[in-house]
Structures are given as C-alpha cells and as structure tokens.
Design a protein around this motif. Structure first.
Motif, PDB file in Angstrom:
ATOM      1  N   GLY A 101       4.631  -2.084   9.942  1.00 45.99           N
ATOM      2  CA  GLY A 101       5.598  -1.097   9.472  1.00 45.99           C
ATOM      3  C   GLY A 101       6.337  -0.453  10.640  1.00 45.99           C
ATOM      4  O   GLY A 101       6.300  -0.957  11.773  1.00 45.99           O
ATOM      5  N   THR A 125       0.850  -5.527   6.013  1.00 47.08           N
ATOM      6  CA  THR A 125       1.212  -5.098   4.657  1.00 47.08           C
ATOM      7  C   THR A 125       0.698  -6.069   3.592  1.00 47.08           C
ATOM      8  O   THR A 125       0.081  -5.644   2.603  1.00 47.08           O
ATOM      9  CB  THR A 125       2.751  -4.952   4.561  1.00 47.08           C
ATOM     10  OG1 THR A 125       3.120  -3.862   5.409  1.00 47.08           O
ATOM     11  CG2 THR A 125       3.214  -4.660   3.149  1.00 47.08           C
ATOM     12  N   GLU A 142       4.034   1.192   3.440  1.00 36.28           N
ATOM     13  CA  GLU A 142       5.482   1.268   3.666  1.00 36.28           C
ATOM     14  C   GLU A 142       6.054   0.047   2.955  1.00 36.28           C
ATOM     15  O   GLU A 142       5.725  -1.089   3.312  1.00 36.28           O
ATOM     16  CB  GLU A 142       5.730   1.194   5.174  1.00 36.28           C
ATOM     17  CG  GLU A 142       7.170   1.359   5.587  1.00 36.28           C
ATOM     18  CD  GLU A 142       7.293   1.234   7.110  1.00 36.28           C
ATOM     19  OE1 GLU A 142       6.637   1.987   7.853  1.00 36.28           O
ATOM     20  OE2 GLU A 142       8.059   0.357   7.549  1.00 36.28           O
ATOM     21  N   THR A 143       6.868   0.255   1.927  1.00 41.55           N
ATOM     22  CA  THR A 143       7.341  -0.893   1.149  1.00 41.55           C
ATOM     23  C   THR A 143       8.734  -0.691   0.607  1.00 41.55           C
ATOM     24  O   THR A 143       8.991   0.346   0.013  1.00 41.55           O
ATOM     25  CB  THR A 143       6.342  -1.223   0.008  1.00 41.55           C
ATOM     26  OG1 THR A 143       6.831  -2.361  -0.723  1.00 41.55           O
ATOM     27  CG2 THR A 143       6.105  -0.065  -0.957  1.00 41.55           C
ATOM     28  N   SER A 145       8.550  -3.102   3.910  1.00 41.49           N
ATOM     29  CA  SER A 145       8.202  -2.703   5.261  1.00 41.49           C
ATOM     30  C   SER A 145       9.395  -2.901   6.196  1.00 41.49           C
ATOM     31  O   SER A 145      10.234  -3.780   5.986  1.00 41.49           O
ATOM     32  CB  SER A 145       7.001  -3.524   5.745  1.00 41.49           C
ATOM     33  OG  SER A 145       7.342  -4.901   5.728  1.00 41.49           O
TER      34      SER A 145
END
Ligand SMILES: Cc1ncc(COP(=O)(O)O)c(C=O)c1O
Length: 371
Positions: A101, A125, A142-143, A145
């Motif tokens: 990320g 991720t 975190e998406t 990423s």
C-alpha cells in the motif's frame, strides 16, 4: 454514481441552508479566529482554535453526510492515518498492514508504531484475504491499493477480523466516499487523504477519519487536540469548495479512465494493465461488488525505465507529479519511490480533460510498438 451517493451529494450541496439566518453567506466564511467570545466557560460551540472552529465544522459536515458517520478532519491524509492507528493501538498490540500500500503508512509502522512497542506485520493485499487474524488488534487495509490497484473484499475482511477480535481500518483514498463506502461494508474506521480527489485541484493537503463508534471518534477528536495536528482554515475552505464539485469531477474522470484503460490495454507497447473497472482485470469481480465504478487510476507497464520516462516527458497533457485525484491528468513511475513495481510501471491518474483530446495526446506519446 449509485443512488445512495447521489442523494448524499445533493444533501452536501445544501447542508448549510437549514442553519442560515436572513442575509447570512451561502458559502462558509473562512474563519481564522483562534479565540472565541467566552464570558462563560461552558456551552459555547467553540472555545479555542486547536479544539474546533467553524470552517472545519463546514467541511466535516459535508464529509459526515458522505460517510454517514462522524468525521474528524486532519491537516493531511497521513495525519488522519496516524491518528486512527495511534488511537486503536497501544504497546504490545499487533497490527496487520499491507506491504504493497501507500509506502509512508509502512514507514509510520516501522519508524513510529514499532518504536512504541506495537508489532507491525506487513502482508501483501491479496494475501490478506486468507491471512490469519487471530492475535491481531487491527487489520489495516487499502483498497484499491496504491500503486498496484489490487482490490480486497472489505466485507469478507471485516467479518473475519471481527470474529478474531480485530478492528478494521480502511484507507479509502483511491475511491472517496462517493465511489466506495467501507463503513457500510463493516469497516470500523475509514481514513482518507482528501488532498486527492475531494480537494481535487492539487492545492490543499487535508485528511479525515470517519467512524460510527462515538467513543472511538471522541478519542480521535481528543488526539487531534492533544497532538495539535489541526487543519488550517484556508485548506478547510478549499476542501469544502472542492467537495461541492466532487461528483461531477469524478464522473468525468472515471468515464475517461474506463475508456483510456481499454485503449491502453489494446496498445502493443503496454503490458500488465490494471484497472479494476475492466472486466478482464483480476480484481474485477470483487471491485464490482464494492466499488461504484473502476475509479480514475490506471496502472500499466512500458518496456523499461527509459521508455516510461520518455512517454511521461513527451505527453503534454500529463503532469509529472507524485499525487492523484486532481483535475489535471498526472502520472509517474512509481519505482522512483522504491515501490515494489517494475521499472517501467506507471501510475496514471486521469483528470477532467475532454476525453478524445487527452487520448490523442497519450496515444501520440506512446511508443508505436513493443520497445
Ligand atoms: C492511499 C494513500 N493514503 C494516504 C496518503 C497520504 O495523504 P497525504 O499526502 O494527504 O498525507 C496518500 C498520499 O499519496 C495515499 O496515496
């Protein structure tokens, strides 16, 4: 934009109306006051500029409508991320963060959290989907990423993390609350850099934490007061103004990005294209479930560092800058910051330029074939 986001956006544009008296300004004034009239110590809306002030209130109200949650604003995305992590962790706690990320979040884990006795475990991720959460206090995701644009199933992560006794913090910077709502999918806190699309004009640093647990949000608000990590009133005003056009800017940016991603994918000089909105993208199935559309970021590779740098230099409609979400299309080679990507990998943030003019400039700057 889906119906929920549209309704929230309309409300955002008129959020001040109910509180206006005859002759009041329609837009929020930039309040620079650090002190407030306090003949009594109790009962005032504001008492000192580090604890709260009217221009923050205006932008926090907008963000609270978009998030359907309580919001605390910060002077940058990183200030919001550190506030969330610091308030959810203590010495001896364990946090899982993505190894792929935003790199400054990893630095925060290494240089601050670990130094204060938090165990920080970095996991890619895509591997978080099957990772064991037992023994973790926080799972931080975190998406999509940044920069590789991998997507993780927020609802599935939240269900498993909660079953294991862990909280979920989601960095929603690459999407904004108009394109993805992690709190609705089970995340406990959202953190975001409003420096990007919400401010939208590459002229203000800003961030926020959003959540629906009043006790936790009070702790985050108190952290802001104690740390002194407070936004400036001018930035708050700029972000307020930016958010008023967020939906129309995103509409153009995301429509442009969807078309340009397809065209880039078909170009002989391009490989490894990532755009979660493309059916052919490995992230598409999950993306379709939790994202309103594919967003405005595209990742792709050119043959090598020189080819990628030549492309960036030769395209007059791409700013060579290290940010995204602004009105100007911008791109950079992420390997120059040490991200674990190929030397020719480019992160492209599509702006609001008219589509065909932008595409012509991009196409003309690309090598004609495999180089
Ligand atoms: C995904 C992500 N989160 C957080 C941040 C930090 O935001 P700021 O630069 O406002 O501190 C960034 C900055 O690029 C980012 O890309």
């Amino acid at each position: 934009m889906d119906e929920v986001a549209k309704a929230r956006m309309a409300q955002v544009l008129h959020h001040r109306k109910a509180g206006l008296n005859l002759g009041d300004p329609v837009v929020p004034p930039i309040s620079v006051a650090t002190t407030f009239h306090l003949p009594e110590a109790q009962g005032a809306a504001h008492y000192y500029g580090r604890s709260g002030q009217p221009t923050w209130d205006a932008v926090e109200t907008q963000l609270a409508i978009l998030e359907a949650a309580e919001v605390v604003s910060f002077p940058s995305g990183m200030a919001a991320i550190s506030a969330a992590l610091i308030c959810c962790l203590k010495a001896g706690a364990r946090v899982m963060i993505p190894s792929d990320g935003y790199y400054v979040t990893r630095l925060l884990g290494r240089d601050l959290l670990q130094v204060y006795g938090v165990e920080v475990v970095e996991v890619p991720t895509l591997e978080m989907v099957a990772a064991e959460f037992t023994g973790f206090d926080v799972v931080y995701i975190e998406t999509p990423s940044n920069p590789a644009l991998d997507v993780i199933d927020i609802a599935a992560i939240a269900t498993r993390a909660h079953a294991a006794g862990a909280m979920v913090i989601a960095d929603n910077t690459t999407m904004t609350p108009l394109l993805q709502r992690p709190l609705d999918l089970g995340a406990d806190l959202v953190v975001a850099a409003d420096t990007k699309a919400p401010a939208g004009h590459s002229d203000a640093l800003f961030g926020h934490v959003a959540g629906r647990d009043a006790v936790l949000m009070a702790r985050i608000r108190e952290w802001r007061r104690q740390s002194g990590a407070v936004p400036g009133p001018f930035e708050a005003y700029l972000v307020h103004r930016g958010i008023e056009t967020l939906e129309v800017r995103l509409a153009r940016m995301c429509e442009n990005a969807a078309v340009i991603a397809e065209r880039l994918a078909a170009h002989p000089a391009v490989s490894g294209l990532r755009y979660p909105g493309r059916e052919a993208d490995p992230a598409h199935t999950v993306a379709r479930r939790q994202m309103v559309n594919g967003g405005f970021l595209i990742g792709f590779e050119l043959a090598n560092e020189d080819t990628a740098e030549a492309f960036l230099t030769n395209c007059p409609l791409i700013e060579q800058a290290t940010s995204f979400g602004g009105v100007h299309t911008a791109a950079e080679r992420r390997a120059r910051w040490g991200d674990a990507v190929a030397p020719g990998f480019i992160r492209l943030s599509i702006g609001v330029e008219p589509l065909e003019v932008l595409w012509s400039a991009i196409e003309a700057a690309l090598p004609s074939g495999k180089s």
